[in-house]
Design a protein around this motif. Structure first.
Motif, PDB file in Angstrom:
ATOM      1  N   GLN A 153       0.829  -1.201   0.000  1.00 13.94           N
ATOM      2  CA  GLN A 153       0.000   0.000   0.000  1.00 13.94           C
ATOM      3  C   GLN A 153       0.859   1.245   0.000  1.00 13.94           C
ATOM      4  O   GLN A 153       0.795   2.057   0.913  1.00 13.94           O
ATOM      5  CB  GLN A 153      -0.916   0.008   1.222  1.00 13.94           C
ATOM      6  N   GLN A 183     -12.078   1.187  11.286  1.00 15.48           N
ATOM      7  CA  GLN A 183     -11.516   0.465  12.433  1.00 15.48           C
ATOM      8  C   GLN A 183     -11.165   1.446  13.546  1.00 15.48           C
ATOM      9  O   GLN A 183     -12.046   2.114  14.057  1.00 15.48           O
ATOM     10  CB  GLN A 183     -10.369  -0.437  11.973  1.00 15.48           C
ATOM     11  N   ARG A 204      -3.394   5.129  -3.819  1.00 17.28           N
ATOM     12  CA  ARG A 204      -2.183   4.298  -3.834  1.00 17.28           C
ATOM     13  C   ARG A 204      -1.387   4.604  -5.079  1.00 17.28           C
ATOM     14  O   ARG A 204      -1.945   5.104  -6.067  1.00 17.28           O
ATOM     15  CB  ARG A 204      -2.530   2.809  -3.831  1.00 17.28           C
ATOM     16  N   GLN A 217     -13.388   2.831  -1.742  1.00 12.38           N
ATOM     17  CA  GLN A 217     -13.532   1.578  -0.992  1.00 12.38           C
ATOM     18  C   GLN A 217     -14.722   1.656  -0.058  1.00 12.38           C
ATOM     19  O   GLN A 217     -15.173   2.746   0.300  1.00 12.38           O
ATOM     20  CB  GLN A 217     -12.299   1.365  -0.101  1.00 12.38           C
ATOM     21  N   ASP A 219     -15.612  -0.245   3.719  1.00 10.70           N
ATOM     22  CA  ASP A 219     -14.951  -1.028   4.738  1.00 10.70           C
ATOM     23  C   ASP A 219     -15.931  -1.199   5.884  1.00 10.70           C
ATOM     24  O   ASP A 219     -16.574  -0.235   6.292  1.00 10.70           O
ATOM     25  CB  ASP A 219     -13.785  -0.186   5.257  1.00 10.70           C
ATOM     26  N   PHE A 259      -4.145  -6.699  10.103  1.00 15.00           N
ATOM     27  CA  PHE A 259      -5.152  -6.260  11.087  1.00 15.00           C
ATOM     28  C   PHE A 259      -6.270  -7.271  11.300  1.00 15.00           C
ATOM     29  O   PHE A 259      -7.250  -6.985  11.997  1.00 15.00           O
ATOM     30  CB  PHE A 259      -5.731  -4.896  10.694  1.00 15.00           C
ATOM     31  N   VAL A 260      -6.172  -8.448  10.665  1.00 16.80           N
ATOM     32  CA  VAL A 260      -7.166  -9.500  10.924  1.00 16.80           C
ATOM     33  C   VAL A 260      -6.468 -10.835  11.177  1.00 16.80           C
ATOM     34  O   VAL A 260      -5.372 -11.083  10.690  1.00 16.80           O
ATOM     35  CB  VAL A 260      -8.178  -9.656   9.758  1.00 16.80           C
ATOM     36  N   ALA A 314     -14.030  -7.737  10.187  1.00 14.00           N
ATOM     37  CA  ALA A 314     -13.790  -6.543   9.371  1.00 14.00           C
ATOM     38  C   ALA A 314     -13.664  -6.978   7.921  1.00 14.00           C
ATOM     39  O   ALA A 314     -13.258  -8.100   7.637  1.00 14.00           O
ATOM     40  CB  ALA A 314     -12.499  -5.859   9.812  1.00 14.00           C
ATOM     41  N   GLY A 316     -13.005  -5.189   3.699  1.00 16.17           N
ATOM     42  CA  GLY A 316     -12.747  -3.981   2.906  1.00 16.17           C
ATOM     43  C   GLY A 316     -12.712  -4.310   1.431  1.00 16.17           C
ATOM     44  O   GLY A 316     -11.957  -5.183   1.003  1.00 16.17           O
TER      45      GLY A 316
END
Ligand code: PHE
Length: 346
Positions: A153, A183, A204, A217, A219, A259-260, A314, A316
């Motif tokens: 990213q 989040q 990006r 996006q 999310d 993050f997951v 979560a 996205g």
């Protein structure tokens, strides 16, 4: 000199009668009255004539100029459908001129559809800043400085202020995903149970037929005391069926997002070939939609939630992707070129 001016005037008036469009009249005006025009040229020679003739010629020249300008104006009004005598006359029986009617951009239409679908499942819509700091975009999402996941990213950074330290929140950048909004930013401000989606622009350093440096996006996050991976599956399957307005199948492939945990890639049946295999789905029958998973305990802790009491999921996804599939758009860049001929179709 008087004679030359008179001759020029007669010639110009004759030509005005013969011209039949505005463009021609404009050219004629420049030819005679412009800075390098024929009449202007004659007037430049006025300095060489006798003192008593100067005012006579000057007056004549002005009269000719006014006469020609008027003649041009009258001739021009014929072409634009107005004559100088019909000012103020309004014919109510003539059909009106319809003003061009616009409509919402396809991205906005898709956004509204997504909001409707998630609202119907009791999700709140939240927002976050597009100019984000390093903390919310990366660190709070379990991506510390120098973590290799940052390579996926890469983004655009804002100039640092001279002699100013960046502090806990780090450098300012254009957010790479809406996860920063859904989040930690939202979780910090709200106690569980929580169900939200965040939508908006992300950035990006990518550009090709399926990537633009700016994209959209959505999310989502759901946190409670009894949330499982099946809730995630059910929610996403229902949502994607509603968004794409097709009875699609879904599948989850194990994947990695810091993050997951566990994390998965989420695919839907290719709506172009109905799962049979085609160039769009690279003959797999599946289209990749985005990432998802169960929120990592470190992210819960960053939001001051207790991972022993609460857990959540979560996800996205990009917004351009389902839109391109739904409308069979081949090149993502056409969405942002603002060509009305393309946008009118949606
Ligand atoms: N933020 C990730 C991306 O943009 C997607 C994602 C969101 C993955 C939430 C898992 C959970 O690629």
């Amino acid at each position: 000199m008087k004679k030359t001016l008179e001759q020029l005037k007669q010639k110009a008036l004759g030509e005005i009668q013969r011209i039949n469009d505005s463009e021609g009249l404009k050219n004629l005006e420049t030819e005679y009255l412009g800075r390098k025009g024929k009449i202007t040229k004659v007037l430049r020679e006025i300095k060489d004539i006798s003192e008593e003739m100067k005012p006579v010629i000057g007056k004549l020249a002005n009269e000719i100029k006014i006469e020609l300008t008027d003649a041009i104006k009258t001739a021009d009004s014929k072409f634009s459908g107005k004559s100088s005598t019909d000012k103020g006359f309004f014919d109510p029986t003539l059909p009106g001129i319809r003003s061009a009617e616009g409509h919402l951009h396809p991205i906005t239409q898709m956004l509204e559809r997504i909001w409707d679908v998630f609202r119907s499942m009791n999700f709140d819509i939240v927002d976050g800043p597009e100019i984000e700091n390093d903390y919310y975009n990366f660190q709070a999402l379990n991506i510390p400085q120098d973590h290799p996941a940052r390579d996926m990213q890469d983004t655009f950074y804002l100039k640092k202020e001279k002699n100013k330290s960046v502090g806990k929140y780090g450098e300012l950048l254009l957010r790479t995903h809406t996860s920063s909004a859904s989040q930690v930013r939202t979780m910090e401000k709200n106690k569980p149970p929580l169900r939200v989606i965040a939508t908006g622009k992300c950035y990006r350093r990518d550009e090709d037929v399926s990537h633009t440096p700016m994209f959209h996006q959505f999310d989502g996050v759901a946190v409670d005391s009894d949330i499982t991976f099946s809730d995630l599956k059910g929610t996403l399957h229902h949502a994607m069926r509603e968004i794409l307005e097709k009875d699609i199948k879904v599948r989850f492939r194990i994947s990695y997002f810091p993050f997951v945990e566990p994390g998965a890639e989420f695919d839907v049946t290719c709506t172009i070939c109905n799962g049979k295999g085609c160039p769009t789905c690279k003959n797999t029958g599946w289209l990749e939609m985005g990432g998802c998973g169960m929120i990592h305990p470190n992210v819960l802790k960053a939001a001051k939630y207790d991972p022993k009491k609460h857990q959540g999921f979560a996800f996205g996804f990009g917004i351009e992707r389902p839109l391109m599939i739904k409308h069979k758009i081949a090149d993502i860049r056409t969405l942002f070129e603002n060509d009305a001929r393309f946008l009118k179709q949606f």
